[in-house]
Design a protein around this motif. Sequence first.
Motif, PDB file in Angstrom:
ATOM      1  N   PRO A  19       0.704  -1.009  -0.051  1.00  0.00           N
ATOM      2  CA  PRO A  19       0.061  -0.076   0.209  1.00  0.00           C
ATOM      3  C   PRO A  19       0.904   1.292  -0.091  1.00  0.00           C
ATOM      4  O   PRO A  19       1.909   1.269   0.744  1.00  0.00           O
ATOM      5  CB  PRO A  19      -0.873  -0.237   1.178  1.00  0.00           C
ATOM      6  N   VAL A  20       0.482   2.419  -0.810  1.00  0.00           N
ATOM      7  CA  VAL A  20       0.979   3.527  -0.881  1.00  0.00           C
ATOM      8  C   VAL A  20       0.032   4.619  -0.917  1.00  0.00           C
ATOM      9  O   VAL A  20      -0.861   4.540  -1.209  1.00  0.00           O
ATOM     10  CB  VAL A  20       1.933   3.576  -2.114  1.00  0.00           C
ATOM     11  N   LEU A  21       0.532   5.662  -0.460  1.00  0.00           N
ATOM     12  CA  LEU A  21      -0.473   7.102  -0.357  1.00  0.00           C
ATOM     13  C   LEU A  21       0.306   7.728  -1.666  1.00  0.00           C
ATOM     14  O   LEU A  21       1.382   8.121  -1.805  1.00  0.00           O
ATOM     15  CB  LEU A  21      -0.402   7.777   0.955  1.00  0.00           C
ATOM     16  N   ALA A  22      -0.544   8.385  -2.563  1.00  0.00           N
ATOM     17  CA  ALA A  22      -0.140   9.275  -3.564  1.00  0.00           C
ATOM     18  C   ALA A  22      -0.806  10.559  -3.424  1.00  0.00           C
ATOM     19  O   ALA A  22      -1.941  10.506  -3.436  1.00  0.00           O
ATOM     20  CB  ALA A  22      -0.414   8.510  -4.875  1.00  0.00           C
ATOM     21  N   TYR A  23      -0.025  11.571  -3.289  1.00  0.00           N
ATOM     22  CA  TYR A  23      -0.407  12.809  -3.233  1.00  0.00           C
ATOM     23  C   TYR A  23      -0.090  13.521  -4.586  1.00  0.00           C
ATOM     24  O   TYR A  23       1.038  13.387  -5.268  1.00  0.00           O
ATOM     25  CB  TYR A  23       0.300  13.766  -2.236  1.00  0.00           C
ATOM     26  N   ASN A  24      -1.354  14.009  -5.242  1.00  0.00           N
ATOM     27  CA  ASN A  24      -1.041  14.631  -6.731  1.00  0.00           C
ATOM     28  C   ASN A  24      -1.325  16.217  -6.652  1.00  0.00           C
ATOM     29  O   ASN A  24      -2.430  16.434  -6.119  1.00  0.00           O
ATOM     30  CB  ASN A  24      -1.840  13.835  -7.540  1.00  0.00           C
ATOM     31  N   SER A  25      -0.409  16.895  -7.128  1.00  0.00           N
ATOM     32  CA  SER A  25      -0.650  18.394  -7.018  1.00  0.00           C
ATOM     33  C   SER A  25      -0.069  19.370  -7.986  1.00  0.00           C
ATOM     34  O   SER A  25       0.857  18.581  -8.717  1.00  0.00           O
ATOM     35  CB  SER A  25      -0.190  18.847  -5.726  1.00  0.00           C
ATOM     36  N   ASP A  26       0.002  20.574  -7.842  1.00  0.00           N
ATOM     37  CA  ASP A  26       0.869  21.397  -8.563  1.00  0.00           C
ATOM     38  C   ASP A  26       1.959  22.192  -7.935  1.00  0.00           C
ATOM     39  O   ASP A  26       2.064  22.648  -6.901  1.00  0.00           O
ATOM     40  CB  ASP A  26      -0.130  22.601  -9.307  1.00  0.00           C
ATOM     41  N   ILE A  47       3.645  13.987  -8.355  1.00  0.00           N
ATOM     42  CA  ILE A  47       3.053  13.114  -7.308  1.00  0.00           C
ATOM     43  C   ILE A  47       4.063  12.496  -6.319  1.00  0.00           C
ATOM     44  O   ILE A  47       5.076  12.339  -6.565  1.00  0.00           O
ATOM     45  CB  ILE A  47       2.686  11.828  -8.224  1.00  0.00           C
ATOM     46  N   TYR A  48       3.503  12.603  -5.172  1.00  0.00           N
ATOM     47  CA  TYR A  48       4.550  12.273  -4.179  1.00  0.00           C
ATOM     48  C   TYR A  48       4.047  11.079  -3.242  1.00  0.00           C
ATOM     49  O   TYR A  48       2.858  10.783  -2.885  1.00  0.00           O
ATOM     50  CB  TYR A  48       4.553  13.283  -3.077  1.00  0.00           C
ATOM     51  N   PHE A  49       4.845   9.940  -3.191  1.00  0.00           N
ATOM     52  CA  PHE A  49       4.404   8.874  -2.446  1.00  0.00           C
ATOM     53  C   PHE A  49       5.115   8.819  -0.992  1.00  0.00           C
ATOM     54  O   PHE A  49       5.994   9.078  -0.839  1.00  0.00           O
ATOM     55  CB  PHE A  49       5.044   7.794  -3.379  1.00  0.00           C
ATOM     56  N   TYR A  50       4.133   8.273  -0.119  1.00  0.00           N
ATOM     57  CA  TYR A  50       4.366   7.994   1.239  1.00  0.00           C
ATOM     58  C   TYR A  50       3.685   6.536   1.794  1.00  0.00           C
ATOM     59  O   TYR A  50       2.824   5.911   1.059  1.00  0.00           O
ATOM     60  CB  TYR A  50       3.605   9.012   2.046  1.00  0.00           C
TER      61      TYR A  50
END
Length: 414
Positions: free
Chosen positions: A334-341, A349-352
């Motif tokens: 499992p990974v959290l993906a933050y998508n932004s500008d 996209i940042y993965f946590y």
Amino acid sequence: MISVASYSVSYSRIVLFVAVLLGLLTGCKEIKENNKNTDPKANFLTIYENNDFSKSFIPIDVQQTADGGYLVLAKRRITESSFYGIYLMKADNTGKFVSGEEVSTDIVNPIYNLMKVGNAFYFFAMDRLSLETKLMSASEDGTATEISTIAGVIYPLYASLDEGTGQFILQHYNRDELKTAVSRISVAGVVTAQREFNIGFGDFDVEEPIIDHLTGNGKKLPFLTGSAGGSTYYFNGFYNYTLSTVFFSFNTSTPSVLQGYKDEKCISSMVNLGTNTFSTSKYAYGTNTFSPRVTINTASGSIASNSDLLGKTILELKPDAQVFLKRITGQGSPVLAYNSDTKNAQIAIYFYDPASGNFRGSKHFGYSNPYEVGNFIQTSDGGLAVVGTTYVAGRFPRIVLIKISKEEMNKDIH
């Protein structure tokens, strides 16, 4: 009739692709299709052009269809209303344009999200004259159909799918009674539960930022809805004259509140990880913070401030950035993906790690051309599909669809 420019490239060639595209645009009015990619699992980047430079297309969500293709829900500028009109586009599994529909201007204001229930796709919009909410369906070939008009529910702001019930959780604004309302709505467009929350009276006029948000003439506000587990739901919206996160049930119990401040200090994304455990992001006066794993007291009557949520400041994001947060699978876990500008007009996209909150990598898109984030999904082959806006010749908003293969994504997740 839509005329499409469609290009597929490996990521090592994106910079060259954008440079060539800009050169072509300055030399001719119409660009023919030039997409030679035939592998649906490969990386591609496709920009969709239109003969009419006066038209604007701003994508807000993407879903994958059963044939491996992509369905894109977008906003478009129309002359009949200050609200956005609706555009639906279908692309095949290699990113090639298949069809596009400009939905009747009698229906406006498409909102997040494009939601899949079974084999059907749904989204909410608004009647241009009555302002009442409409539940719409979208077929796999990109055709929109009205399911129902939801009487008395005006100014829809945000909708999400409640996986537990298979129904939709819709946040809307009751301007007559100055209340934020949340409705649970079936796929047939029937309201099965509803609750309203007082905005209150004060010196901050919430209607102005709400209308500016909906018409694109002001700040994008992070309206959200979702499930916090069991019978508890949440919305991010105006409550007691501030944009706060409110946890509630559809009965009469006292809600709990994670307070913000006006529309200047707010939660900007949220995913429930388990009982009272969440992943969030927030902004405050231009600064953006990611909190991959935090505890929030959702018990009835509890009050806290989003200032209490510790996290990681992301300096490269544009002020008060729009953020899309989802749980995906990467490197088999499992990974959290933050998508932004970002400030330099890239999509990032940042993965946590959702268990530890540790950073696991990032990926950026866009170099010579300015890009703005729309939304993203994990594809059936384990990769990602990202939809966003790019500006052709620096002025004309167009849809860009980016496919990231599973292998390419996993290279950036450590």
